[in-house]
Design an enzyme around this catalytic site. Structure first.
Site, mmCIF file in Angstrom:
data_model
loop_
_atom_site.group_PDB
_atom_site.id
_atom_site.type_symbol
_atom_site.label_atom_id
_atom_site.label_comp_id
_atom_site.label_asym_id
_atom_site.label_seq_id
_atom_site.Cartn_x
_atom_site.Cartn_y
_atom_site.Cartn_z
ATOM 1 N N THR A 79 0.831 -1.212 0.000
ATOM 2 C CA THR A 79 0.000 0.000 0.000
ATOM 3 C C THR A 79 0.864 1.259 0.000
ATOM 4 O OG1 THR A 79 -1.573 -1.245 1.310
ATOM 5 C CG2 THR A 79 -1.924 1.118 1.192
ATOM 6 N N HIS A 132 1.954 1.806 -3.409
ATOM 7 C CA HIS A 132 0.843 2.405 -4.184
ATOM 8 C C HIS A 132 0.751 3.902 -3.930
ATOM 9 C CE1 HIS A 132 -0.792 -1.111 -5.939
ATOM 10 N NE2 HIS A 132 -1.230 -1.666 -4.820
#
Ligand SMILES: NC(=O)c1ccc[n+]([C@@H]2O[C@H](COP(=O)([O-])OP(=O)(O)OC[C@H]3O[C@@H](n4cnc5c(N)ncnc54)[C@H](O)[C@@H]3O)[C@@H](O)[C@H]2O)c1
Ligand SMILES: [Zn+2]
Length: 337
Positions: free
Chosen positions: A39, A42
């Protein structure tokens, strides 16, 4: 104190920041290590710029020690080793049916609010889990992703002696495989990347490359036709969705660990034909954290091998650039002191 800031456009800054007194109900943690999650990558790639509040401190896979205690907080002592379960469920409602970890208004600390990639971090005391005082703080940065794996295995109701197929041997897939093995299951990992295959084999796992070997035939032979009792989908790609319903045996349970951003085709006929179950799994609950902490403290699984590199806070920009250029790496940690 030093903190890092994600500034958008694949850029981090290292800044000086005031070391704040913890507010009522909060604890200040001296952060030891913070792992880089998929994450976080990302976020670095700008894919979550709508959700994060730029410039923002990110990071949620951490370990540390209690540094200061806010008003009204009891049960903690300065110097104690702790980790944070980064779920803020203060807006949980009755309609969430007691499942605070997936509450409608759940906030993820380190994404929706400031994270751990700094020297000191103030968090609500209810997010803390105590570590054993002998626990290695480097390994303890793996408690969060390992808790994901504990949750996945628990959701799959995996029993000793059952056959588990883990589709995808990335960091999460390997942790799922480790927890599954610790339950006494017969575990096979399916992975396509040669370097990751070698790594999983070196950890003692049975690994199949589905591009070179027919995974379904392989599991069929291994189980005398019974196929897998539990399948963990941890690859997040269409070929993995195609094979999950094939490789699961009668009344097989499929645990959906991977996050699929779009709708994708799945062979629903197989759910009718074999009475399959599809089980969702999202993050973790308190008991998964406790199980994860216990496994990290015992340190009988190859956790150390998962750590690819540890970089100081000052090198955060280079660290994320390195992750981009080395897709074979597993867990990267930031040394926050
Ligand atoms: N459910 C949750 O709460 C939760 C928490 C953390 C991560 N995740 C998700 O779990 C997934 C895995 O995370 P990760 O960090 O290990 O990701 P990753 O991308 O590092 O690992 C995926 C692995 O799958 C392999 N793969 C690709 N195609 C394959 C195929 N056809 N067959 C077998 N393997 C194949 C890749 O080579 C890679 O090693 C991601 O989708 C992530 O978003 C979910
Ligand atoms: Zn994470």
């Amino acid at each position: 104190m030093k903190a890092t800031l994600y500034e958008g456009n694949k850029t981090f800054a290292v800044v000086e920041k005031e070391n704040e007194t913890p507010a009522a109900g909060e604890v200040r943690i001296k952060v030891a290590y913070c792992g880089v999650c998929g994450t976080d990558v990302h976020i670095y790639h700008g894919m979550m710029d709508q959700r994060v509040n730029i410039p923002q401190i990110i990071g949620h896979e951490m370990s540390g020690t209690v540094d200061a205690i806010g008003e009204g907080v009891t049960g903690f002592e300065v110097g104690e080793k702790v980790t944070v379960r980064p779920l803020d469920n203060r807006l949980e409602a009755e309609s969430d049916k007691g499942f605070g970890h997936i509450a409608k208004k759940l906030k993820f600390i380190g994404i929706d609010s400031p994270g751990a990639m700094q020297q000191y971090w103030n968090v609500p005391a209810f997010t803390l889990h105590k570590l054993n005082q002998t626990t290695d703080l480097k390994l303890a940065a793996l408690v969060e992703p390992l808790a994901v794996a504990c949750h996945d295995v628990r959701r799959g109701r995996l029993l000793q002696g059952e056959t588990a197929v883990v589709l995808g041997g990335g960091p999460i897939g390997l942790l799922v495989a480790m927890v599954a093995k610790s339950k006494g299951a017969n575990v096979v990992i399916s992975e396509v990347n040669d370097i990751r295959i070698k790594m999983a084999e070196d950890m003692g796992f049975e690994v199949v490359n589905p591009v070179k070997t027919d995974l379904v035939a392989y599991i069929e032979e291994k189980t005398n036709g019974g196929l897998a009792d539990v399948v963990f989908e941890v690859a997040g790609v269409q070929p993995s969705l195609d094979v999950m319903t094939e490789v699961a045996g009668i009344r097989g349970r499929i645990v959906m660990v991977a996050i699929h951003g779009e709708k994708k085709p799945v062979d629903l006929f197989k759910f009718f034909w074999k009475e399959l179950e599809l089980i969702g799994a999202r993050v973790y609950e308190g008991e998964d954290y406790e199980e994860s902490i216990d496994l990290i403290t015992k340190n009988e699984l190859p956790f150390e091998t998962l750590i690819t590199a540890v970089e100081p806070l000052d090198n955060i920009q280079q660290l994320f650039e390195q992750i981009d250029t080395n897709p074979n790496g597993m867990k990267y940690l930031v040394d926050c002191q």
